[in-house]
Motif scaffolding. Structure first.
Motif, PDB file in Angstrom:
ATOM      1  N   GLY A 305       0.817  -1.206   0.000  1.00 49.70           N
ATOM      2  CA  GLY A 305       0.000   0.000   0.000  1.00 49.70           C
ATOM      3  C   GLY A 305       0.852   1.257   0.000  1.00 49.70           C
ATOM      4  N   ASN A 333      -7.006   7.547  -1.367  1.00 52.67           N
ATOM      5  CA  ASN A 333      -7.362   6.753  -0.197  1.00 52.67           C
ATOM      6  C   ASN A 333      -6.592   5.447  -0.284  1.00 52.67           C
ATOM      7  OD1 ASN A 333      -8.428   5.425   1.939  1.00 52.67           O
ATOM      8  ND2 ASN A 333     -10.544   5.446   1.218  1.00 52.67           N
ATOM      9  N   ILE A 334      -5.321   5.491   0.073  1.00 48.83           N
ATOM     10  CA  ILE A 334      -4.440   4.328  -0.019  1.00 48.83           C
ATOM     11  C   ILE A 334      -4.277   3.761   1.385  1.00 48.83           C
ATOM     12  CG2 ILE A 334      -2.213   3.460  -0.776  1.00 48.83           C
ATOM     13  CD1 ILE A 334      -3.868   4.678  -2.991  1.00 48.83           C
ATOM     14  N   PRO A 335      -4.879   2.599   1.704  1.00 48.03           N
ATOM     15  CA  PRO A 335      -4.799   2.066   3.065  1.00 48.03           C
ATOM     16  C   PRO A 335      -3.471   1.366   3.328  1.00 48.03           C
ATOM     17  CG  PRO A 335      -6.119   0.625   1.709  1.00 48.03           C
ATOM     18  CD  PRO A 335      -5.730   1.776   0.840  1.00 48.03           C
ATOM     19  N   TYR A 337      -1.832  -0.941   6.450  1.00 47.63           N
ATOM     20  CA  TYR A 337      -2.262  -1.681   7.627  1.00 47.63           C
ATOM     21  C   TYR A 337      -1.086  -1.904   8.579  1.00 47.63           C
ATOM     22  CZ  TYR A 337      -6.702  -2.736   5.350  1.00 47.63           C
ATOM     23  OH  TYR A 337      -7.930  -2.636   4.752  1.00 47.63           O
ATOM     24  N   LYS A 432      -5.768   0.731  10.490  1.00 51.58           N
ATOM     25  CA  LYS A 432      -5.668   1.060   9.071  1.00 51.58           C
ATOM     26  C   LYS A 432      -5.466   2.557   8.919  1.00 51.58           C
ATOM     27  CE  LYS A 432      -9.402   1.001   6.606  1.00 51.58           C
ATOM     28  NZ  LYS A 432     -10.567   0.533   5.796  1.00 51.58           N
ATOM     29  N   SER A 434      -5.164   5.685   6.335  1.00 50.51           N
ATOM     30  CA  SER A 434      -5.491   6.128   4.981  1.00 50.51           C
ATOM     31  C   SER A 434      -5.070   7.576   4.836  1.00 50.51           C
ATOM     32  CB  SER A 434      -6.995   5.998   4.709  1.00 50.51           C
ATOM     33  OG  SER A 434      -7.409   4.666   4.883  1.00 50.51           O
ATOM     34  N   TYR A 436      -5.219  11.159   2.699  1.00 48.05           N
ATOM     35  CA  TYR A 436      -6.135  11.886   1.831  1.00 48.05           C
ATOM     36  C   TYR A 436      -5.471  13.148   1.312  1.00 48.05           C
ATOM     37  CZ  TYR A 436      -9.814   8.892   3.609  1.00 48.05           C
ATOM     38  OH  TYR A 436     -10.588   7.803   3.927  1.00 48.05           O
TER      39      TYR A 436
END
Length: 446
Positions: A305, A333-335, A337, A432, A434, A436
């Motif tokens: 990711g 919106n690149i998750p 983890y 997670k 994300s 933006y």
């Protein structure tokens, strides 16, 4: 670094090309979807199930007229010899076409001397319904039946001879005729019959012994009843099942071939990756890039990711962005983890902190906002405990990012509580993150 990246790219290229070559080499059989599904039974048009013992019986009675024609013929015409007639029968159909019956007929007849004589005839007949040859097999309950028959029986009569006096006479008889019926309901039918029997010439007391020559013709009408169900059940058509079985055998063989081929290619790919992994180990880069060889990814962050994010953000700024991209806020919106130990707000391994380093750099460099969602696995712990644990995991990531220079006002955190998003509980113990991208509209208008 360049050397390691080149090795990694080579591994990915070799693997992708090997897989593509393997797929292109498969049969790609045309799938006949109906033959892979459960078939609905269909009935044959020509074959029927044989009825049970108690089915397809019929009984009837008829009345009419009969005329005796013998040798010697004697005086008088056909009308002079006509007398009333009666017959009754009981029969059974073995198939829609073939049946048999036992019948009794009698009353009186006029011999060659026009004398009235009592007679009886008991006989058994074999019947064939020719009407079925001229109609659709789908007619379970047809209206008309047209049935020729032939049989044999024993004729019993009294004769009068001027020489011998009154005698009893029993003789063999050959029966024949055409029997027809019309159904007026499921049970009842009207019937008509034109038939007769032949016996020896001395049946009426006159003529030669041992030679056929005396005949009785009759025409009668009546009513009958079907006993048991008169309908026939068609047999299940086995041909679709035979076709499906043949197709499945062929389809299975093709899939076995494909499976053997893919297994062979998988072994080649596996050996290639093992060799490349050894090269990375020799170069001292396995610790950093070993995640590329991890196929499971269970409870571990594999950097993909983050790498995808850096690739998309490279060289991007609001002025140089495509117009359709720049005019939409929050498009990235690149998750990424981060996985935690059971029941703790502690990462499963400290190597994941490298991700936080890189993530903070990207967020600061591109002025991104950060969204953090903490979660716990619902398979363990209580609902309240999982809610609190997911908050702690969110706070942990926020604190680590703050240490790395990400402003607090650019971070937002939520608690997901206990979840079962993935079948493996380890994969549900995460936070997670994300990123933006928000566009300054005033900057775009300048």
């Amino acid at each position: 670094m360049k050397k390691a990246m080149m090795i990694t790219m080579l591994a990915a290229s070799l693997t992708a090309s090997a897989k593509e070559w393997a797929v292109d080499s498969l049969y790609h059989p045309t799938v006949d979807t109906p033959l892979l599904q459960r078939l609905t039974p269909t009935l044959t048009s020509d074959y029927v199930q044989l009825g049970k013992v108690h089915q397809h019986w019929f009984i009837g009675v008829q009345g009419g007229a009969s005329a005796f024609l013998g040798k010697p013929l004697g005086c008088g015409d056909l009308f002079d010899r006509t007398t009333p007639a009666f017959n009754a029968y009981l029969g059974k159909w073995f198939t829609p076409n073939v049946g048999a019956r036992a019948a009794f007929q009698g009353l009186k007849y006029k011999n060659s001397e026009l004398q009235s004589i009592n007679y009886q005839l008991a006989h058994a007949d074999l019947m064939y319904n020719v009407a079925n040859l001229f109609r659709s097999p789908s007619e379970h309950m047809p209206k008309w039946d047209f049935v020729p028959y032939i049989g044999a029986g024993l004729a019993h009569g009294s004769n009068i001879s001027s020489v011998e006096g009154k005698l009893r006479n029993f003789q063999f008889a050959l029966t024949y005729g055409i029997y027809s019926r019309y159904h007026i309901g499921k049970r009842f039918f009207l019937s008509g019959e034109l038939g007769g029997f032949s016996t020896f010439r001395d049946f009426d007391g006159y003529g030669e012994r041992g030679k056929l020559g005396d005949n009785m013709l009759s025409l009668s009408f009546g009513i009958g009843v079907n006993l048991g169900s008169p309908k026939w059940k068609h047999a299940i058509d086995a041909l679709p099942y035979i076709n499906q079985n043949d197709y499945l055998l062929s389809y299975t063989k093709r899939l076995e071939h494909d499976n053997e081929y893919l297994t062979s290619q998988h072994n080649i790919d596996r050996k290639t990756l093992e060799e490349l992994k050894k090269i990375l180990e020799i170069e001292g880069l396995l610790g950093k890039y070993g995640y590329l060889f991890d196929e499971n990814g269970s409870g571990k962050n594999n950097y993909r990711g983050l790498l995808s994010l850096r690739s998309r953000m490279k060289g991007m700024n609001p002025i140089s962005m495509p117009q359709d991209l720049a005019t939409q806020p929050n498009i990235l919106n690149i998750p990424i983890y981060f996985f935690f130990q059971l029941g703790k707000a502690q990462l499963t391994d400290d190597s994941q902190l490298i991700n936080l380093d890189e993530l903070a750099k990207v967020a600061i460099e591109h002025n991104l906002k950060v969204h953090i969602a903490g979660a716990a696995d619902s398979a363990t712990g209580s609902e309240n405990g999982n809610t609190e644990l997911s908050k702690e995991r969110t706070r942990f990531i926020a604190k680590e990012l703050k240490k790395r220079g990400v402003p607090t006002e650019r971070m937002k955190g939520v608690s997901l509580g206990g979840i079962n998003e993935y079948s493996n509980p380890k994969d549900n113990r995460y936070s997670k993150v994300s990123l933006y991208l928000e566009i300054d509209e005033e900057q775009l208008n300048d």
